[in-house]
Design a protein around this motif. Sequence first.
Motif, short mmCIF file in Angstrom:
data_model
loop_
_atom_site.label_atom_id
_atom_site.label_comp_id
_atom_site.label_asym_id
_atom_site.label_seq_id
_atom_site.Cartn_x
_atom_site.Cartn_y
_atom_site.Cartn_z
N ALA A 90 -0.17 1.96 -9.43
CA ALA A 90 -0.93 2.54 -8.32
C ALA A 90 -1.68 3.80 -8.75
O ALA A 90 -2.84 4.00 -8.36
CB ALA A 90 0.00 2.86 -7.16
N TYR A 156 4.46 -4.88 -0.39
CA TYR A 156 3.50 -4.22 -1.26
C TYR A 156 2.60 -3.25 -0.49
O TYR A 156 2.26 -2.17 -0.99
CB TYR A 156 2.66 -5.26 -2.01
N ALA A 160 2.46 0.81 -1.06
CA ALA A 160 1.17 1.44 -1.36
C ALA A 160 0.84 2.52 -0.33
O ALA A 160 0.37 3.61 -0.68
CB ALA A 160 0.07 0.38 -1.40
N ARG A 163 2.67 6.06 -0.43
CA ARG A 163 2.23 7.07 -1.40
C ARG A 163 1.38 8.15 -0.72
O ARG A 163 1.14 9.20 -1.30
CB ARG A 163 1.44 6.40 -2.52
N THR A 206 0.27 -5.18 -6.77
CA THR A 206 0.15 -3.73 -6.60
C THR A 206 -1.31 -3.30 -6.61
O THR A 206 -1.75 -2.54 -5.73
CB THR A 206 0.92 -3.00 -7.72
N VAL A 210 -3.07 -1.79 -3.23
CA VAL A 210 -3.60 -0.42 -3.27
C VAL A 210 -5.06 -0.42 -2.82
O VAL A 210 -5.49 0.41 -2.02
CB VAL A 210 -3.46 0.18 -4.69
N HIS A 213 -5.19 -1.26 0.98
CA HIS A 213 -4.79 -0.10 1.77
C HIS A 213 -5.93 0.89 1.87
O HIS A 213 -6.23 1.42 2.96
CB HIS A 213 -3.56 0.57 1.14
#
Length: 222
Positions: A90, A156, A160, A163, A206, A210, A213
Motif C-alpha cells: 500500500a 482488502y 486499505a 490506513r 492490495t 488501494v 479506495h
Amino acid sequence: MLQDAVAAFGRTFSPAYRRVLIRSVLIALGLLAVLGIGAHWAMTYFVTLQWGWAELTLDILAAVGILIGAVFLVPPVTSLVAGLFLDEVAERVEAEDFPADPPGQALPFVRSLAMTLKFFGVMLVVNLIALALLLVPGVNLVVFYIANGYLLGREYFQLAAMRFRGEAEAAELRRRYGISIFLGGLIIAVMVSIPILNLATPVFATIFMVRLHKRLTRRGTA
C-alpha cells in the motif's frame, strides 16, 4: 473499476513489486503444503486397509482430493498472507500513484494480526462449506464467488481504508460503497479461482483496493 483492476494486475508483476510478490507466493505455497501434508497424513493415519492395492488407491484419492481442496483453501490462505505485506504494498502504491496525497499510516502490528487471523477463520469456514457443496453442481460455484466476493472485497477495502481513518469510519465508508466494493471483491474472487495465478492475489488485491479506495473517497468529496 475495471481500469483499476487492469492497472493493478499489470503492476502486480512489474519489477517494483517482484520481491514482495515472490515472498508472498513462497509463504502461500508453504502454508498450502503444510495444510496438504497434514490432511494427507490424517486421512492415511486414521483409515487403514488390509490390501496393498486398496492402500494405494486411498493414497491416490487422498492426493486428488487434497489438490481439489487446495482451490478452496487458497482464498483464506492468501488473506492470511495479505496481512503480512499489505502495508508494504500500500505504501508503494500511494507513493507512486498518489504522490500529492498524504501517505497512510500502517496499523499497529498486534491489531493488524488480530484482524487478519479473525478474517482468516471466517474465510476458512466459508470455503470449507463451499468445498462440502462440491457435489452439488453450480451451487458450490455460486457460494464460492458470492461469499468470497463479499469477504475479499470487505477485507482488502477495510484494511486499505484503515490506513487513513478509524475502524468505525472505514466500516461506514464500506457500507456506503457496498455495491462497488462487492463488485471489486468479485474481480478478486475470479483471480483467486485461477490456479497458479491465484497465488499473486495478496499483491494484486492490495494494489486494486488501494486504488479503489482512493477513487471512491475522491468521488465522495467531489
